[in-house]
Design an enzyme around this catalytic site. Sequence first.
Site, mmCIF file in Angstrom:
data_model
loop_
_atom_site.group_PDB
_atom_site.id
_atom_site.type_symbol
_atom_site.label_atom_id
_atom_site.label_comp_id
_atom_site.label_asym_id
_atom_site.label_seq_id
_atom_site.Cartn_x
_atom_site.Cartn_y
_atom_site.Cartn_z
ATOM 1 C CD GLU A 94 1.900 21.287 5.145
ATOM 2 O OE1 GLU A 94 0.906 20.860 4.750
ATOM 3 O OE2 GLU A 94 2.919 21.191 4.354
ATOM 4 C CD GLU A 125 5.458 -1.871 4.490
ATOM 5 O OE1 GLU A 125 4.932 -2.699 3.596
ATOM 6 O OE2 GLU A 125 6.035 -0.927 3.750
#
Length: 311
Positions: A94, A125
């Site tokens: 963004e 992860e």
Amino acid sequence: MTSTPHRPELRSQLETLATEAFRPELAEIDQWATLDIARAMNGEDVTVAAAVAERLPEIAAAVDAVAARMARGGRLVHAGAGTAGRLGVLDASECPPTFNTAPGQVVGLIAGGPEAMVTSVEGAEDSAELARADLDALTLTPDDTVVGVSASGRTPYAIGAVEHARALGALTVGLACNRGSALAAAAEHGIEVVTGPELITGSTRLKAGTAQKLVLNMLSTITMIRLGKTYGNLMVDVRASNEKLRARSRRIVALATGADDDDIEHALTATDGEVKHAILALLADVDGPTAARLLEDSGGHLRAALAAARG
């Protein structure tokens, strides 16, 4: 068919984390009326802003450190797994349309790569080595910042990213949602927003995820303010890539200058649609090339460019 190895030590770790705690008062929530569940969830969400507020001094210190490095050409890199990784990618994606950041200036790394944005990548992860490889692909410098994000504060990918970045001389920030986290301890700037047990046990996409989103918003947005990407609270570096943003650009120029529509259109045309340049051209009564030069000389800070133009 293979089975997952039993990890009693991991289970013991999780049982000590506030974000994983079981809340017996919610044990029959699946039998509640929908409106009652919604009220309970909303009540939980209300507590998140207060938890973030307790960490504002640490957040501000991290922002100042990040901004100083980005002003020298450094990058802001978010690194996390699962929800934390997705939020980092979201924040990074963004920044270009909002602040006209250069490609690669704000980066989101998620364990497992782009595929992990929409599906679970098994084991990603748990790999500190994967984090090191992802960062090495960016060729980090001491002017870069790596923000490790993990609700538990124990995710190996996030910790590995911070440890590797710090070893390379980059600035490091560790954002977690539990006290005494390994992630915050590994980073120069540890930020622990303690949101407590979730409505659904261990579902850290809820309060913890909301807290991470709020803090990442602060880190990137306030850094961009410090870098001169705004004029007051106006997005003067907005990239007009669609009709809505072109209309917003005109409105921003109008709010900043008070000029009429014809003058605004003329200024935007003369500055190739660059909002910041158009504002400077109107307020300082200079042409497009002069506005561009003044802004370059002032490091992109509109107020400084205005002061220089006015002598």
